[in-house]
Design a protein around this motif. Structure first.
Motif, short mmCIF file in Angstrom:
data_model
loop_
_atom_site.label_atom_id
_atom_site.label_comp_id
_atom_site.label_asym_id
_atom_site.label_seq_id
_atom_site.Cartn_x
_atom_site.Cartn_y
_atom_site.Cartn_z
N HIS A 16 46.18 -8.82 2.44
CA HIS A 16 46.45 -8.76 3.87
C HIS A 16 45.45 -7.87 4.60
O HIS A 16 44.92 -6.91 4.03
N GLY A 17 45.18 -8.18 5.86
CA GLY A 17 44.43 -7.28 6.72
C GLY A 17 42.94 -7.55 6.79
O GLY A 17 42.39 -8.38 6.08
N THR A 18 42.29 -6.83 7.70
CA THR A 18 40.85 -6.96 7.92
C THR A 18 40.10 -6.26 6.79
O THR A 18 40.38 -5.11 6.46
N PRO A 19 39.12 -6.93 6.18
CA PRO A 19 38.37 -6.33 5.08
C PRO A 19 37.56 -5.11 5.52
O PRO A 19 37.16 -4.98 6.69
N PHE A 20 37.29 -4.23 4.58
CA PHE A 20 36.49 -3.03 4.81
C PHE A 20 35.16 -3.37 5.47
O PHE A 20 34.72 -2.68 6.40
N VAL A 21 34.50 -4.43 5.00
CA VAL A 21 33.17 -4.76 5.49
C VAL A 21 33.20 -5.16 6.97
O VAL A 21 32.17 -5.10 7.65
N PHE A 22 34.37 -5.54 7.48
CA PHE A 22 34.52 -5.88 8.90
C PHE A 22 35.39 -4.87 9.64
O PHE A 22 35.92 -5.17 10.71
N ALA A 26 34.02 -10.44 14.57
CA ALA A 26 33.00 -10.87 13.61
C ALA A 26 33.66 -11.46 12.37
O ALA A 26 33.17 -12.45 11.81
N TYR A 27 34.78 -10.87 11.94
CA TYR A 27 35.51 -11.39 10.79
C TYR A 27 36.02 -12.80 11.07
O TYR A 27 35.89 -13.70 10.24
N TYR A 28 36.57 -12.98 12.26
CA TYR A 28 37.04 -14.32 12.64
C TYR A 28 35.88 -15.32 12.64
O TYR A 28 35.99 -16.43 12.09
N ASN A 29 34.76 -14.94 13.24
CA ASN A 29 33.62 -15.85 13.33
C ASN A 29 33.06 -16.18 11.95
O ASN A 29 32.64 -17.32 11.70
N PHE A 30 33.06 -15.21 11.05
CA PHE A 30 32.58 -15.44 9.69
C PHE A 30 33.49 -16.44 8.97
O PHE A 30 33.02 -17.38 8.32
N ASN A 69 41.13 -24.73 7.36
CA ASN A 69 41.58 -23.79 8.37
C ASN A 69 41.00 -22.40 8.10
O ASN A 69 40.90 -21.97 6.95
N PHE A 70 40.68 -21.67 9.18
CA PHE A 70 40.01 -20.37 9.03
C PHE A 70 40.89 -19.38 8.29
O PHE A 70 40.39 -18.50 7.58
N HIS A 71 42.23 -19.48 8.43
CA HIS A 71 43.10 -18.50 7.78
C HIS A 71 43.20 -18.73 6.27
O HIS A 71 43.84 -17.95 5.57
N GLU A 72 42.55 -19.78 5.77
CA GLU A 72 42.51 -20.02 4.33
C GLU A 72 41.26 -19.43 3.68
O GLU A 72 40.98 -19.67 2.51
N ILE A 73 40.53 -18.61 4.45
CA ILE A 73 39.35 -17.91 3.96
C ILE A 73 39.70 -16.44 3.79
O ILE A 73 40.13 -15.79 4.74
N PHE A 74 39.51 -15.90 2.60
CA PHE A 74 39.79 -14.49 2.31
C PHE A 74 38.54 -13.81 1.77
O PHE A 74 37.71 -14.45 1.11
N ILE A 75 38.40 -12.53 2.05
CA ILE A 75 37.41 -11.70 1.36
C ILE A 75 38.16 -10.84 0.37
O ILE A 75 39.17 -10.22 0.71
N THR A 76 37.68 -10.83 -0.86
CA THR A 76 38.35 -10.09 -1.92
C THR A 76 37.39 -9.02 -2.47
O THR A 76 36.28 -8.85 -1.98
N GLY A 77 37.83 -8.31 -3.50
CA GLY A 77 36.97 -7.35 -4.18
C GLY A 77 36.64 -6.14 -3.32
O GLY A 77 37.38 -5.76 -2.41
N SER A 78 35.47 -5.54 -3.60
CA SER A 78 35.11 -4.30 -2.93
C SER A 78 34.82 -4.50 -1.45
O SER A 78 34.97 -3.57 -0.65
N LYS A 86 36.62 -6.17 0.47
CA LYS A 86 37.94 -6.08 1.10
C LYS A 86 38.44 -4.64 1.11
O LYS A 86 38.92 -4.12 2.13
N LEU A 87 38.35 -3.96 -0.03
CA LEU A 87 38.95 -2.65 -0.20
C LEU A 87 38.03 -1.48 0.18
O LEU A 87 38.50 -0.40 0.52
N GLY A 88 36.72 -1.69 0.08
CA GLY A 88 35.78 -0.60 0.26
C GLY A 88 35.38 0.05 -1.06
O GLY A 88 34.58 0.99 -1.09
N PHE A 89 35.92 -0.48 -2.14
CA PHE A 89 35.64 0.02 -3.49
C PHE A 89 36.13 -1.02 -4.48
O PHE A 89 36.92 -1.90 -4.14
N SER A 90 35.66 -0.90 -5.71
CA SER A 90 36.12 -1.77 -6.78
C SER A 90 36.96 -0.95 -7.75
O SER A 90 36.39 -0.13 -8.50
N PRO A 91 38.28 -1.11 -7.76
CA PRO A 91 39.09 -0.34 -8.71
C PRO A 91 38.83 -0.74 -10.16
O PRO A 91 39.02 0.07 -11.07
#
Length: 202
Positions: free
Chosen positions: A27-33, A39-43, A54-63, A65-70
């Motif tokens: 959930h939520g806006t990724p760290f990179v955005f 800009a996140y919506y446009n991407f 649909n645009f809501h079926e696009i997710f950013i995952t990994g670092s 999204k979080l700002g780090f890789s656990p």
């Protein structure tokens, strides 16, 4: 990252780790955005328009999204990739159908591949079996023109400063459904939680 790990380690029930997964990893806006939701919506829309989903079926995952890789215990930086997860059963099936001919040639011993390529192809099929289609795992000789042009060509075209995401390499995979993405993410979180708990005991 420390706070994330502590909260994950404290998620000891299936209900709590599922809630953690949805709230923190999906959930939520990724760290990179961060701070730039337009800009996140446009991407997302750029990718959705390309694959007619649909645009809501696009997710950013990994670092990204979080700002780090656990998993890697590493902060997001300019060497990090932007990992995109696309939720589309139609796109998933299309990619699978595109390699049908290659699979038949292998089955009938009409195509010779190296053991390294075969191992890589088996990894591709393993991910496919859990509902995640990763064209980046296809050996080069398996990448027919449709995949080269429509997949790698497109994501290369929005990498390295050529899109809203900035100067990063963009990679992507197609999940058959949201449930497949959620289950895959949960599996990774459980593995990280086990590692954290083991390290705490030592």
């Amino acid at each position: 990252m420390q706070e994330f790990n502590q909260a994950l380690a404290a998620s000891t029930t299936e209900e709590s780790i599922l809630d953690f997964c949805r709230r923190r990893s999906l959930h939520g806006t990724p760290f990179v955005f961060n701070g730039n939701e337009d800009a996140y919506y446009n991407f997302r829309k750029r990718i959705a328009d390309k694959f007619n989903i649909n645009f809501h079926e696009i997710f950013i995952t990994g670092s990204g999204k979080l700002g780090f890789s656990p998993r890697k215990n590493k902060l997001f930086d300019y060497d990090s990739d932007i990992d995109v997860a696309i939720i589309s059963s139609a796109l998933y099936d299309k990619i699978m159908a595109s390699i049908h001919g290659y699979q038949m040639e292998l089955r009938e011993n009409r195509r010779t591949v190296s053991s390294r390529e075969l191992d890589q192809y088996h990894r591709f099929l393993e991910y496919g079996a859990i509902g995640w289609m990763r064209p980046d795992l296809l050996p080069t000789s398996f990448r027919i023109r449709e995949i080269k042009d429509d997949w790698f060509g497109f994501f290369d075209s929005i990498s390295h400063g050529n899109s809203e995401v900035g100067n990063y390499k963009v990679t992507a995979g197609a999940f058959k459904s949201y449930a497949h993405l959620e289950n895959y993410t949960l599996s990774g979180l459980r593995s990280i939680r086990s590692r954290i708990q083991l390290e705490t005991q030592q």
